[in-house]
Motif scaffolding. Structure first.
Motif, PDB file in Angstrom:
ATOM      1  N   VAL A 194      35.620  45.597  54.684  1.00  0.00           N
ATOM      2  CA  VAL A 194      34.216  45.961  54.898  1.00  0.00           C
ATOM      3  C   VAL A 194      34.086  46.961  56.047  1.00  0.00           C
ATOM      4  O   VAL A 194      33.331  47.934  55.952  1.00  0.00           O
ATOM      5  CB  VAL A 194      33.357  44.711  55.177  1.00  0.00           C
ATOM      6  CG1 VAL A 194      31.920  45.106  55.511  1.00  0.00           C
ATOM      7  CG2 VAL A 194      33.369  43.769  53.973  1.00  0.00           C
ATOM      8  N   SER A 195      34.831  46.740  57.128  1.00  0.00           N
ATOM      9  CA  SER A 195      34.755  47.669  58.263  1.00  0.00           C
ATOM     10  C   SER A 195      35.274  49.053  57.864  1.00  0.00           C
ATOM     11  O   SER A 195      34.719  50.080  58.287  1.00  0.00           O
ATOM     12  CB  SER A 195      35.538  47.132  59.465  1.00  0.00           C
ATOM     13  OG  SER A 195      36.903  46.929  59.138  1.00  0.00           O
ATOM     14  N   PHE A 196      36.308  49.096  57.031  1.00  0.00           N
ATOM     15  CA  PHE A 196      36.824  50.382  56.553  1.00  0.00           C
ATOM     16  C   PHE A 196      35.777  51.104  55.712  1.00  0.00           C
ATOM     17  O   PHE A 196      35.546  52.315  55.878  1.00  0.00           O
ATOM     18  CB  PHE A 196      38.095  50.162  55.733  1.00  0.00           C
ATOM     19  CG  PHE A 196      38.610  51.415  55.070  1.00  0.00           C
ATOM     20  CD1 PHE A 196      39.283  52.383  55.808  1.00  0.00           C
ATOM     21  CD2 PHE A 196      38.399  51.648  53.714  1.00  0.00           C
ATOM     22  CE1 PHE A 196      39.746  53.547  55.209  1.00  0.00           C
ATOM     23  CE2 PHE A 196      38.855  52.805  53.107  1.00  0.00           C
ATOM     24  CZ  PHE A 196      39.534  53.757  53.861  1.00  0.00           C
ATOM     25  N   VAL A 197      35.127  50.376  54.805  1.00  0.00           N
ATOM     26  CA  VAL A 197      34.107  50.981  53.942  1.00  0.00           C
ATOM     27  C   VAL A 197      32.944  51.512  54.773  1.00  0.00           C
ATOM     28  O   VAL A 197      32.425  52.608  54.517  1.00  0.00           O
ATOM     29  CB  VAL A 197      33.608  49.954  52.897  1.00  0.00           C
ATOM     30  CG1 VAL A 197      32.381  50.492  52.148  1.00  0.00           C
ATOM     31  CG2 VAL A 197      34.719  49.620  51.903  1.00  0.00           C
ATOM     32  N   VAL A 198      32.523  50.755  55.794  1.00  0.00           N
ATOM     33  CA  VAL A 198      31.416  51.189  56.653  1.00  0.00           C
ATOM     34  C   VAL A 198      31.798  52.448  57.425  1.00  0.00           C
ATOM     35  O   VAL A 198      31.020  53.407  57.494  1.00  0.00           O
ATOM     36  CB  VAL A 198      30.998  50.061  57.610  1.00  0.00           C
ATOM     37  CG1 VAL A 198      30.049  50.583  58.689  1.00  0.00           C
ATOM     38  CG2 VAL A 198      30.334  48.925  56.845  1.00  0.00           C
ATOM     39  N   MET A 199      33.000  52.471  58.004  1.00  0.00           N
ATOM     40  CA  MET A 199      33.433  53.646  58.765  1.00  0.00           C
ATOM     41  C   MET A 199      33.569  54.870  57.856  1.00  0.00           C
ATOM     42  O   MET A 199      33.231  55.990  58.245  1.00  0.00           O
ATOM     43  CB  MET A 199      34.754  53.365  59.468  1.00  0.00           C
ATOM     44  CG  MET A 199      34.657  52.379  60.624  1.00  0.00           C
ATOM     45  SD  MET A 199      33.624  52.963  61.979  1.00  0.00           S
ATOM     46  CE  MET A 199      34.648  54.255  62.678  1.00  0.00           C
ATOM     47  N   LEU A 200      34.058  54.664  56.634  1.00  0.00           N
ATOM     48  CA  LEU A 200      34.167  55.768  55.682  1.00  0.00           C
ATOM     49  C   LEU A 200      32.782  56.265  55.266  1.00  0.00           C
ATOM     50  O   LEU A 200      32.554  57.469  55.143  1.00  0.00           O
ATOM     51  CB  LEU A 200      34.960  55.322  54.449  1.00  0.00           C
ATOM     52  CG  LEU A 200      35.218  56.384  53.377  1.00  0.00           C
ATOM     53  CD1 LEU A 200      36.014  57.553  53.954  1.00  0.00           C
ATOM     54  CD2 LEU A 200      35.951  55.770  52.180  1.00  0.00           C
TER      55      LEU A 200
END
Length: 345
Positions: A194-200
């Motif tokens: 989820v953190s990766f998707v948000v940062m992307l």
């Protein structure tokens, strides 16, 4: 009403925006490399559960990933948008209580609570943002601070719904079928993803038309209006997106910890989040990662100094800001410029 540029907080935001604009690379040809860097950093993070010597460090890594979402969403508003909000912990708490209450009181599972928290938190930001974002500088800060204070009172007083000062108990964790994500190691992949998707998503937003409009509004609102950008709509959109991301962080927090307390979402925490944005690097993409690392690790390092924890934390932040006024993420650019000046012609 005083003009925005005459208030101290507004001048700080303007200086932060100009510094970050100088430190930020041009859009063309750089976002692709940023995406590869993001992938590389998150691949490195993926090995944490395998190399961490105990579950405690994995739990800290979990909290850091949640804090990255939280601080990155605030950096979008404060660092890139130049709008100083002192109510972000309130949106964080609203997301946590929305998801937690839907789970405990209505039996809704955590997977349904996650988008519900993002949507309802964003909706609340829309309602608050329509009048509040017509204010500028210090007045906007006061309005968002008041909103956070109202939420904390509600979290404490609505005892039958929120559990009051004792907190919301009995929140169930995320689950994949019969497999409950109720241990630190099982929770880590979800928070990592989820953190990766948000940062992307933030990276893509910054390179889009909305991101360019946001920078223009932060730099010169009158100039942005003059070239056809609807500055109010741009600020409102980013305010809603920022709050929605905070709601996602809140939902993750409540289901990972299976508990929520009003103290976690206080006004003082909102102020601390703004400080973490500044320390990490306001308006710099990688700043929230450094800010989240400090926000997660430093309180743990000061546990043995409980009586003076706040004072030591404050002193540490002052030292960092004196050494790196543009934030830790801006240090490499500052060092490169200094080295370039010392080189003989």
């Amino acid at each position: 009403m005083a003009d925005a540029d005459s208030t101290p907080l507004a001048s700080v935001a303007a200086k932060s925006t100009s510094r970050s604009a100088a430190a930020r690379p041009a859009l063309s040809g750089t976002r692709l490399s940023d995406r590869w860097r993001l992938v590389l950093v998150w691949l490195v993070l993926l090995i944490v559960p395998f190399v961490a010597p105990n579950a405690y460090l994995v739990s800290l890594a979990n909290m850091m990933l949640i804090n990255i979402i939280l601080i990155a969403s605030l950096n979008l508003l404060v660092g890139y948008g130049g709008q100083i909000s002192l109510g972000h912990a309130g949106f964080y708490g609203l997301g946590a209580y929305v998801s937690g209450v839907l789970n405990v009181k209505f039996g809704l599972n955590a997977w349904a609570g996650l988008p519900a928290a993002a949507f309802l938190t964003g909706l609340a930001a829309l309602v608050i943002g329509i009048p509040a974002l017509r204010l500028r500088g210090l007045y906007l800060s006061m309005a968002t601070l008041g909103w956070n204070a109202i939420l904390v009172v509600m979290f404490n007083r609505l005892i039958d719904v929120t559990g009051g000062p004792n907190g919301l108990l009995g929140v169930k964790p995320f689950a994949l079928g019969a497999l409950k994500l109720d241990t630190d190691a099982r929770q880590f992949p979800l928070l990592w993803l989820v953190s990766f998707v948000v940062m992307l998503a933030i990276l893509n937003l910054l390179s889009s038309r909305i991101g360019r409009a946001l920078r223009a509004v932060a730099t010169n609102e009158l100039g942005a209006d003059a070239v056809g950008i609807d500055s109010f709509r741009t600020k409102l959109l980013v305010f809603v997106l920022s709050a929605g991301m905070a709601g996602i962080a809140g939902s993750l927090y409540v289901h990972v910890n299976q508990y929520a307390s009003p103290d976690t979402f206080s006004v003082s925490n909102s102020i601390l989040l703004v400080v973490m944005v500044a320390i990490g690097g306001s308006g710099l993409y990688w700043g929230p990662i450094l800010g989240a690392l400090i926000y997660t690790a430093v309180p743990q390092l000061l546990l043995d100094y409980e009586d003076v924890e706040l004072m030591l934390f404050g002193l540490a932040m002052i030292v960092v800001l004196l050494v790196a006024p543009g934030g830790l993420a801006g240090l490499p650019a500052v060092l490169r410029r200094r080295l370039a000046r010392r080189r003989p012609l």
